[in-house]
Design an enzyme around this catalytic site. Structure first.
Site, PDB file in Angstrom:
ATOM      1  N   ASP A 114      -7.544 -90.211  -0.031  1.00  0.00           N
ATOM      2  CA  ASP A 114      -7.794 -88.976   0.725  1.00  0.00           C
ATOM      3  C   ASP A 114      -6.655 -88.834   1.726  1.00  0.00           C
ATOM      4  OD1 ASP A 114      -9.200 -86.707   1.792  1.00  0.00           O
ATOM      5  OD2 ASP A 114      -9.850 -87.957   3.459  1.00  0.00           O
ATOM      6  N   SER A 115      -6.621 -87.695   2.414  1.00  0.00           N
ATOM      7  CA  SER A 115      -5.596 -87.518   3.440  1.00  0.00           C
ATOM      8  C   SER A 115      -5.878 -88.397   4.662  1.00  0.00           C
ATOM      9  CB  SER A 115      -5.564 -86.049   3.870  1.00  0.00           C
ATOM     10  OG  SER A 115      -6.834 -85.671   4.348  1.00  0.00           O
ATOM     11  N   CYS A 168     -10.972 -86.067  -2.040  1.00  0.00           N
ATOM     12  CA  CYS A 168     -10.392 -85.056  -1.156  1.00  0.00           C
ATOM     13  C   CYS A 168     -10.613 -83.699  -1.826  1.00  0.00           C
ATOM     14  CB  CYS A 168      -8.907 -85.350  -1.005  1.00  0.00           C
ATOM     15  SG  CYS A 168      -8.018 -84.085  -0.081  1.00  0.00           S
ATOM     16  N   GLU A 172     -10.922 -86.489  12.509  1.00  0.00           N
ATOM     17  CA  GLU A 172      -9.876 -87.527  12.622  1.00  0.00           C
ATOM     18  C   GLU A 172      -9.754 -88.031  14.069  1.00  0.00           C
ATOM     19  OE1 GLU A 172      -7.755 -89.115  10.346  1.00  0.00           O
ATOM     20  OE2 GLU A 172      -8.929 -88.202   8.744  1.00  0.00           O
ATOM     21  N   CYS A 202     -15.196 -80.396   1.739  1.00  0.00           N
ATOM     22  CA  CYS A 202     -14.122 -81.282   2.184  1.00  0.00           C
ATOM     23  C   CYS A 202     -14.794 -82.601   2.512  1.00  0.00           C
ATOM     24  CB  CYS A 202     -13.468 -80.682   3.433  1.00  0.00           C
ATOM     25  SG  CYS A 202     -12.422 -81.835   4.335  1.00  0.00           S
ATOM     26  N   HIS A 238     -14.220 -84.782   4.608  1.00  0.00           N
ATOM     27  CA  HIS A 238     -14.388 -85.093   6.033  1.00  0.00           C
ATOM     28  C   HIS A 238     -15.696 -84.512   6.588  1.00  0.00           C
ATOM     29  CE1 HIS A 238     -10.103 -86.134   6.050  1.00  0.00           C
ATOM     30  NE2 HIS A 238     -10.196 -86.503   7.318  1.00  0.00           N
TER      31      HIS A 238
HETATM   32  N1  DGL Z   1     -10.774 -84.772   3.154  1.00  0.00           N
HETATM   33  C1  DGL Z   1      -9.851 -83.744   2.815  1.00  0.00           C
HETATM   34  C2  DGL Z   1     -10.551 -82.725   1.937  1.00  0.00           C
HETATM   35  O1  DGL Z   1     -11.545 -83.094   1.351  1.00  0.00           O
HETATM   36  C3  DGL Z   1      -9.205 -83.208   4.039  1.00  0.00           C
HETATM   37  C4  DGL Z   1      -8.024 -82.368   3.762  1.00  0.00           C
HETATM   38  C5  DGL Z   1      -7.081 -82.253   4.886  1.00  0.00           C
HETATM   39  O2  DGL Z   1      -6.456 -83.266   5.202  1.00  0.00           O
HETATM   40  O3  DGL Z   1      -6.956 -81.161   5.422  1.00  0.00           O
HETATM   41  O4  DGL Z   1     -10.165 -81.591   1.775  1.00  0.00           O
END
Ligand code: DGL
Length: 272
Positions: free
Chosen positions: A12-13, A75, A153, A187, A189
């Site tokens: 993931d990011s 992600c 984050e 998402c 997150h």
């Molecule tokens: N967890 C990522 C997602 O599901 C976050 C994306 C991001 O870094 O903006 O989209």
């Protein structure tokens, strides 16, 4: 090494993919996992399609160096935008869009589903298109929430925090006006903001989290390919990030309910 005994790769990011990892740890407790969070380049969701694809390819290349038997793009943004990725891979791959849409279609009673996600995800209409394939009669209302990832984050998830409440309220009001009874947290997150979203939308709205649906989908995928580990054992987990591990270690440790201090390794993702 027998393919069955290799680890599963998740990326993931940043922290968000841990919501899928946590569920996978419950569903497949004997499977080793290698997790990569691209913390040096988060957020992905407000970047161009080309950049997201380049990042996703590097993330996958990194995991392949760890000889993983399958890869999960935990992600929503990568799953929505880098749709060509699975066709270039020789290991089984899944994103989060399909499993999550299947769960949402099962959950809705009034046929109105809301989707919240990053700007790139909502711009791709990936969830809307997938729902149209599964159940064309369902109405889908989409809303991007670009401030959610930075909130998470930075550890802002408390539903009673005034900042969290006002940001969530700003984004979800539109969905409430459209009377959706189910909302896809598009998402990975966003499950960390589930309590806040639920508090504002009310308990009659079902929130669909990609973590569980994706973990169950992965289990079926591996089973179908004869790639599940056979013996029961204690799994090992490895964590990698692309920026200093400190923030990730403390937030991820709290989220996963285990101490991962000094267990997170920083790597240079641009080399992959
Ligand atoms: N967890 C990522 C997602 O599901 C976050 C994306 C991001 O870094 O903006 O989209």
């Amino acid at each position: 090494m027998d393919c069955k005994n290799k680890a599963i790769g998740i990326f993931d990011s940043g922290l968000g993919g841990l919501t899928a990892m946590k569920e996978l740890m419950n569903v497949l407790p004997s499977e080793d996992i290698v997790y990569f969070g691209d913390t040096g380049r988060v957020p992905y969701g407000n970047r161009s399609v080309d950049t997201i694809i380049k990042y996703a390819e590097q993330d996958v290349n990194f995991l392949l160096k760890h000889n993983v038997k399958a890869i999960i793009a935990a992600c929503g943004t990568v799953s929505s935008v880098a749709t060509g990725l699975p066709h270039t891979l020789t290991v089984p791959f899944t994103g989060v869009v399909k499993p999550t849409c299947e769960a949402a279609v099962k959950a809705t009673k009034n046929g109105r589903i809301g989707v919240i996600g990053t700007t790139a995800t909502i711009g791709s209409h990936s969830y809307k298109k997938q729902i149209a394939e599964l159940a064309p009669h369902i109405e889908v209302v989409e809303k991007d929430c670009p401030l959610f990832v930075p909130l998470v984050e930075n550890g802002f998830t408390d539903p009673d925090d005034i900042i969290v409440r006002s940001v969530v309220e700003r984004y979800v009001t539109e969905l409430m006006e459209k009377s959706v009874d189910t909302v896809i947290l598009g998402c990975t997150h966003y499950p960390l903001l589930k309590a806040a979203v639920s508090q504002i939308m009310g308990e009659n709205v079902t929130l669909i989290d990609s973590g569980r649906a994706t973990a169950l989908f992965t289990a079926e995928l591996l089973k179908g390919k004869g790639l599940l580990r056979e013996e029961e054992r204690e799994a090992t987990y490895k964590f990698f990030v692309s920026d200093t591990p400190h923030n990730f270690e403390s937030l991820a440790g709290i989220f996963l309910g285990r101490n991962i201090e000094n267990k997170v390794t920083q790597i240079d993702i641009e080399q992959f």
